[in-house]
Design a protein around this motif. Structure first.
Motif, PDB file in Angstrom:
ATOM      1  N   ALA A  77       1.058  -1.134   0.125  1.00 10.27           N
ATOM      2  CA  ALA A  77      -0.042   0.055   0.119  1.00 10.27           C
ATOM      3  C   ALA A  77       0.903   1.270  -0.058  1.00 10.27           C
ATOM      4  O   ALA A  77       2.164   1.215   0.551  1.00 10.27           O
ATOM      5  N   LEU A  78       0.255   2.293  -0.652  1.00 11.47           N
ATOM      6  CA  LEU A  78       1.197   3.651  -0.548  1.00 11.47           C
ATOM      7  C   LEU A  78       1.307   4.112   1.068  1.00 11.47           C
ATOM      8  O   LEU A  78       0.136   4.126   1.541  1.00 11.47           O
ATOM      9  N   LEU A  79       2.390   4.701   1.287  1.00 11.03           N
ATOM     10  CA  LEU A  79       2.696   4.846   2.587  1.00 11.03           C
ATOM     11  C   LEU A  79       2.605   6.433   2.989  1.00 11.03           C
ATOM     12  O   LEU A  79       3.444   7.123   2.393  1.00 11.03           O
ATOM     13  N   VAL A  80       1.579   6.919   3.548  1.00  8.56           N
ATOM     14  CA  VAL A  80       1.439   8.380   3.549  1.00  8.56           C
ATOM     15  C   VAL A  80       1.604   8.706   5.297  1.00  8.56           C
ATOM     16  O   VAL A  80       0.998   8.068   6.034  1.00  8.56           O
ATOM     17  N   ALA A  81       2.253   9.774   5.382  1.00 11.05           N
ATOM     18  CA  ALA A  81       2.437  10.112   6.855  1.00 11.05           C
ATOM     19  C   ALA A  81       1.694  11.595   7.001  1.00 11.05           C
ATOM     20  O   ALA A  81       1.915  12.422   6.191  1.00 11.05           O
ATOM     21  N   ASP A  82       1.374  11.857   8.113  1.00  8.52           N
ATOM     22  CA  ASP A  82       0.477  12.899   8.452  1.00  8.52           C
ATOM     23  C   ASP A  82       1.579  14.020   8.923  1.00  8.52           C
ATOM     24  O   ASP A  82       2.546  13.782   9.617  1.00  8.52           O
TER      25      ASP A  82
END
Ligand code: KIV
Length: 264
Positions: A77-82
């Motif tokens: 999965a694409l890993l996105v961080a806040d």
């Protein structure tokens, strides 16, 4: 196959995008194995796992720590961080440095920034520097001290107009997707239909281009703290209670380790 920002953009109009939060390697592994397209290391780690009552105490160091844990799971999965509280409002160099830490130190593949048209100029420069950005409009939990409470957005015409303008400004700035939180569902549908990039909803109705949920909500880990729009697809909290209780009983009765009870 590894999901990229391009994969997600291509999914718009094909099938709904499935996104969920995760804050550690084991949860990320389960989420990715189930087919989740996007894993968000949300600053919701503050009020889900860390015991705070909002996302405001969450620092960049905490986000780097949790993002690195998720990255170690190497999810497809694409890993996105806040980008956490206030960081996106510092000057450009400092915001870029926060994004650099999340990507280079922690392993995020993109960042999410709460905010609308007011941040679009800065977001365009961040994207130009090579940092994929996901926008976040509607309820922005980092604004809770200004708002006084979590509430639905876009029920009044002026606010609805502003939300559409925010979404379009973010799209022009180059975001690859936008999270729409607690936006009135008919408005969310209009925004999704207007945008070329995917609109991923949370509490924003079924007509967004995808959905995102907080993992502790969707797994039923803390049903007492679950917002009304969320849904528990499992009862992990109950299973944890049962598991701990069985362990306590087995140890107290000296049944473990001599005669471990059969696995459930
Ligand atoms: O921090 C978070 O988990 C989020 C989601 C609610 C979208 O921003």
């Amino acid at each position: 196959m590894k999901t990229t920002t391009l994969t997600l953009r291509k999914l718009k109009g094909q099938r709904p995008i499935v996104a969920a939060t995760a804050y550690d390697a084991i949860t990320a592994r389960y989420a990715a194995a189930a087919g989740v397209d996007l894993i968000l290391v949300g600053d919701s780690v503050g009020n889900t796992l860390l015991g705070f009552d909002s996302t405001i105490p969450v620092t960049l160091d905490m986000m780097v720590h949790h993002t690195a844990a998720v990255a170690r799971a190497k999810p497809e999965a694409l890993l996105v961080a806040d980008v956490p509280f206030v960081e996106a409002h510092f000057d450009f160099k400092q915001v870029l440095e926060s994004c650099r830490r999340l990507m280079q130190e922690a392993g995020a593949e993109a960042v999410k920034i709460e905010g609308g048209a007011g941040l679009a100029g800065k977001i365009a420069r961040i994207v130009a520097a090579g940092v994929p950005v996901m926008g976040h409009i509607g309820l922005q939990p980092q604004q809770v001290r200004n708002l006084g409470r979590y509430r639905k957005f876009g029920t009044k015409p002026a606010e609805a107009e502003q939300l559409l303008a925010d979404a379009l400004a973010l799209e022009r700035a180059g975001v690859f997707a936008i999270v729409a939180e607690l936006i009135e569902p008919i408005l969310a549908r209009t925004i999704a239909e207007t945008l070329k990039v995917p609109l991923i909803g949370i509490g924003a109705g079924v007509d967004c281009d995808g959905q995102i949920l907080v993992c502790t909500d969707l797994l039923g880990m803390a049903p007492e703290a679950m917002p009304g729009f969320a849904h528990a697809f499992a009862a992990v909290g109950d299973e944890m209670k049962k598991g701990f209780a069985a362990y306590v009983m087995a140890v107290r009765a000296r049944k473990f380790p001599r005669q471990p009870p059969p696995p459930p």
